[in-house]
Write a protein that holds these residues in place. Structure first.
Motif, PDB file in Angstrom:
ATOM      1  N   ARG A   1       0.894  -1.661  -0.315  1.00 40.83           N
ATOM      2  CA  ARG A   1       0.016   0.308   0.450  1.00 40.83           C
ATOM      3  C   ARG A   1       0.840   1.367   0.528  1.00 40.83           C
ATOM      4  O   ARG A   1       1.822   1.344   0.463  1.00 40.83           O
ATOM      5  CB  ARG A   1      -1.200   0.351   1.349  1.00 40.83           C
ATOM      6  CG  ARG A   1      -1.941  -0.870   1.051  1.00 40.83           C
ATOM      7  CD  ARG A   1      -3.125  -1.388   2.036  1.00 40.83           C
ATOM      8  NE  ARG A   1      -2.593  -1.130   3.957  1.00 40.83           N
ATOM      9  CZ  ARG A   1      -2.803   0.052   4.731  1.00 40.83           C
ATOM     10  NH1 ARG A   1      -2.578   1.264   4.107  1.00 40.83           N
ATOM     11  NH2 ARG A   1      -1.693  -0.620   5.303  1.00 40.83           N
TER      12      ARG A   1
ATOM     13  N   ASP B   1      -2.797 -10.040   2.555  1.00 37.51           N
ATOM     14  CA  ASP B   1      -3.182  -9.159   2.030  1.00 37.51           C
ATOM     15  C   ASP B   1      -2.452  -7.219   2.316  1.00 37.51           C
ATOM     16  O   ASP B   1      -3.326  -7.049   1.890  1.00 37.51           O
ATOM     17  CB  ASP B   1      -3.843  -8.680   3.488  1.00 37.51           C
ATOM     18  CG  ASP B   1      -5.490 -10.970   3.606  1.00 37.51           C
ATOM     19  OD1 ASP B   1      -5.009 -10.915   3.227  1.00 37.51           O
ATOM     20  OD2 ASP B   1      -5.430 -11.213   4.802  1.00 37.51           O
ATOM     21  N   GLN B   2      -1.235  -7.551   1.998  1.00 42.75           N
ATOM     22  CA  GLN B   2      -0.734  -6.592   1.985  1.00 42.75           C
ATOM     23  C   GLN B   2       0.447  -6.341   1.143  1.00 42.75           C
ATOM     24  O   GLN B   2       0.980  -5.579   1.226  1.00 42.75           O
ATOM     25  CB  GLN B   2       0.234  -6.269   3.796  1.00 42.75           C
ATOM     26  CG  GLN B   2      -0.732  -6.014   4.584  1.00 42.75           C
ATOM     27  CD  GLN B   2      -1.995  -5.258   4.879  1.00 42.75           C
ATOM     28  OE1 GLN B   2      -1.245  -3.671   4.724  1.00 42.75           O
ATOM     29  NE2 GLN B   2      -3.058  -5.055   5.346  1.00 42.75           N
ATOM     30  N   SER B   3       0.688  -7.558   0.565  1.00 44.41           N
ATOM     31  CA  SER B   3       1.596  -7.693  -0.390  1.00 44.41           C
ATOM     32  C   SER B   3       1.677  -8.695  -1.273  1.00 44.41           C
ATOM     33  O   SER B   3       0.504  -9.539  -1.955  1.00 44.41           O
ATOM     34  CB  SER B   3       3.138  -8.034   0.382  1.00 44.41           C
ATOM     35  OG  SER B   3       2.916  -9.401   0.605  1.00 44.41           O
ATOM     36  N   ILE B   4       2.055  -7.790  -3.004  1.00 45.03           N
ATOM     37  CA  ILE B   4       2.773  -8.535  -4.232  1.00 45.03           C
ATOM     38  C   ILE B   4       3.635  -8.827  -4.728  1.00 45.03           C
ATOM     39  O   ILE B   4       4.361  -7.165  -4.443  1.00 45.03           O
ATOM     40  CB  ILE B   4       1.570  -7.415  -4.694  1.00 45.03           C
ATOM     41  CG1 ILE B   4       0.347  -7.495  -4.925  1.00 45.03           C
ATOM     42  CG2 ILE B   4       1.276  -8.275  -7.058  1.00 45.03           C
ATOM     43  CD1 ILE B   4      -1.271  -6.636  -5.894  1.00 45.03           C
TER      44      ILE B   4
ATOM     45  N   ARG C   1      -5.726  -6.260  -5.532  1.00 42.26           N
ATOM     46  CA  ARG C   1      -6.147  -7.861  -4.938  1.00 42.26           C
ATOM     47  C   ARG C   1      -6.883  -8.839  -5.425  1.00 42.26           C
ATOM     48  O   ARG C   1      -6.704  -9.751  -5.748  1.00 42.26           O
ATOM     49  CB  ARG C   1      -5.907  -7.449  -3.836  1.00 42.26           C
ATOM     50  CG  ARG C   1      -4.124  -7.361  -2.758  1.00 42.26           C
ATOM     51  CD  ARG C   1      -4.059  -7.240  -1.353  1.00 42.26           C
ATOM     52  NE  ARG C   1      -3.507  -9.072  -1.624  1.00 42.26           N
ATOM     53  CZ  ARG C   1      -5.032  -9.480  -0.772  1.00 42.26           C
ATOM     54  NH1 ARG C   1      -5.869  -9.084  -0.805  1.00 42.26           N
ATOM     55  NH2 ARG C   1      -4.548 -11.129  -0.180  1.00 42.26           N
TER      56      ARG C   1
ATOM     57  N   VAL D   1       0.476 -12.864  -5.307  1.00 46.72           N
ATOM     58  CA  VAL D   1      -0.527 -12.533  -4.195  1.00 46.72           C
ATOM     59  C   VAL D   1       0.033 -13.309  -3.180  1.00 46.72           C
ATOM     60  O   VAL D   1      -0.205 -13.934  -3.037  1.00 46.72           O
ATOM     61  CB  VAL D   1      -2.114 -12.390  -4.310  1.00 46.72           C
ATOM     62  CG1 VAL D   1      -2.389 -12.385  -3.055  1.00 46.72           C
ATOM     63  CG2 VAL D   1      -1.972 -11.383  -5.654  1.00 46.72           C
TER      64      VAL D   1
ATOM     65  N   ASN E   1      -7.454 -12.114  -7.696  1.00 45.35           N
ATOM     66  CA  ASN E   1      -7.856 -13.029  -7.248  1.00 45.35           C
ATOM     67  C   ASN E   1      -8.628 -14.120  -8.343  1.00 45.35           C
ATOM     68  O   ASN E   1      -9.221 -15.258  -8.505  1.00 45.35           O
ATOM     69  CB  ASN E   1      -8.430 -13.435  -5.739  1.00 45.35           C
ATOM     70  CG  ASN E   1      -7.697 -13.110  -4.290  1.00 45.35           C
ATOM     71  OD1 ASN E   1      -6.606 -13.845  -4.489  1.00 45.35           O
ATOM     72  ND2 ASN E   1      -8.606 -12.374  -3.773  1.00 45.35           N
TER      73      ASN E   1
END
Length: 319
Positions: free
Chosen positions: A89, A127-130, A104, A124, A108
């Motif tokens: 983010r 929840d916080q990073s790609i 995100r 992925v 999915n």
């Protein structure tokens, strides 16, 4: 110092059909077979679809040096080395945080459209990073005869008896490209890189600073650390049925990076001069304890009882 207008940039990107949170991406692109798996492809042009996202590049597992993820040969061949980094983010940059959540969710859905197994990895992460990556080296169509390792490579008798130049579409003799010949690697990796120059060429990352200047390969890792950047990338999928359990591997392959806001260096509270005295910008000693108030006199039942008996004795004497 120039301050980047994230609000205006966000409004402009929302109109771009390649922006990764655009509502109609799944209508404009689809998975198509290609490159040992599937490539997310533009339906209109039949070319790989290029997604765009604005993210904060974290310093965790940031490996965008000229040798990227390569550590040493016992952990894997250098021709398999990748540039890679993790994006998260943007921490309050005018709508981009919400877009990260939407992206995100979209990723999915994109993965669900082609995945064979319930196990999806590599892109992925949570929840916080790609994760974003790209191969540093690309296989040459024809080996280069004047490479640094040409003299150490196998020479066949038929080539000595019938000398001929390497095939070339232009009719000119192939030679080492300047980029690969002068690739700025650490000296401890020189032999590893020289060993593949005949059959592989380097592919520098297309990274540009906030003034649209190209960033040289040896400076990329430092420039990306904690920067907020616009990332252009393509999606690739490979099914791995022989893994235990079987897995679907997804990759966000980097095409271009535009730095919108450089990373901020961490402020140093403690200086390097030890004789300059202790730092005063933070509490560096445990504060002394406050003085305890004097103890109050405790009135006990025994002392009260003795006092009452004394009064009784005085009354008896008066009588």
């Amino acid at each position: 110092m120039k301050v980047f207008d994230f609000a205006a940039h966000h409004e402009a990107l929302k109109q771009n059909p390649n922006y990764a949170v655009h509502a109609h991406i799944l209508q404009h692109a689809e998975w198509c077979p290609g490159s040992s798996g599937h490539i997310f492809t533009d339906k209109a042009s039949d070319e790989p679809f290029v997604d765009i996202l604005v993210m904060h590049i974290v310093d965790f597992r940031l490996q965008c040096t000229p040798t990227g993820s390569f550590l040493e040969s016992k952990y894997g061949a250098i021709e398999k080395a990748k540039y890679q980094f993790i994006g998260g983010r943007t921490h309050g940059k005018n709508g981009f945080d919400k877009d990260f959540i939407r992206a995100r969710a979209l990723f999915n859905n994109i993965q669900n459209a082609v995945a064979v197994s319930p196990n999806r990895k590599d892109m992925v992460l949570d929840d916080q990073s790609i994760r974003f990556a790209r191969n540093i080296f690309e296989k040459r169509e024809h080996p280069v005869p004047d490479s640094p390792t040409a003299s150490r490579r196998t020479v066949y008798l038929e080539d000595l008896e019938n000398p001929r130049s390497a095939p070339s579409c232009t009719g000119e003799k192939l030679k080492m490209d300047d980029e690969t010949a002068n690739w700025p690697v650490d000296t401890k990796f020189s032999d590893d890189v020289d060993g593949i120059k005949a059959t592989y060429k380097v592919v520098p990352l297309r990274v540009y600073d906030e003034n649209d200047n190209f960033i040289e390969p040896q400076n990329v890792n430092k420039a990306l650390c904690n920067a907020v950047a616009e990332i252009h990338f393509m999606l690739h999928h490979t099914y791995l049925p022989k893994n235990t359990p079987p897995q679907d591997s997804f990759h966000a392959n980097i095409e271009q990076i535009l730095i919108l806001q450089p990373g901020k260096s961490t402020a140093k509270i403690y200086g390097s001069d030890l004789c300059a005295g202790p730092a005063r910008t933070t509490t560096h000693h445990t504060p002394p304890p406050t003085k305890a108030p004097p103890a109050k006199r405790v009135h006990t039942e025994d002392s009260s009882h003795a006092k009452d008996k004394g009064k009784e004795r005085e009354n008896d004497e008066e009588m």
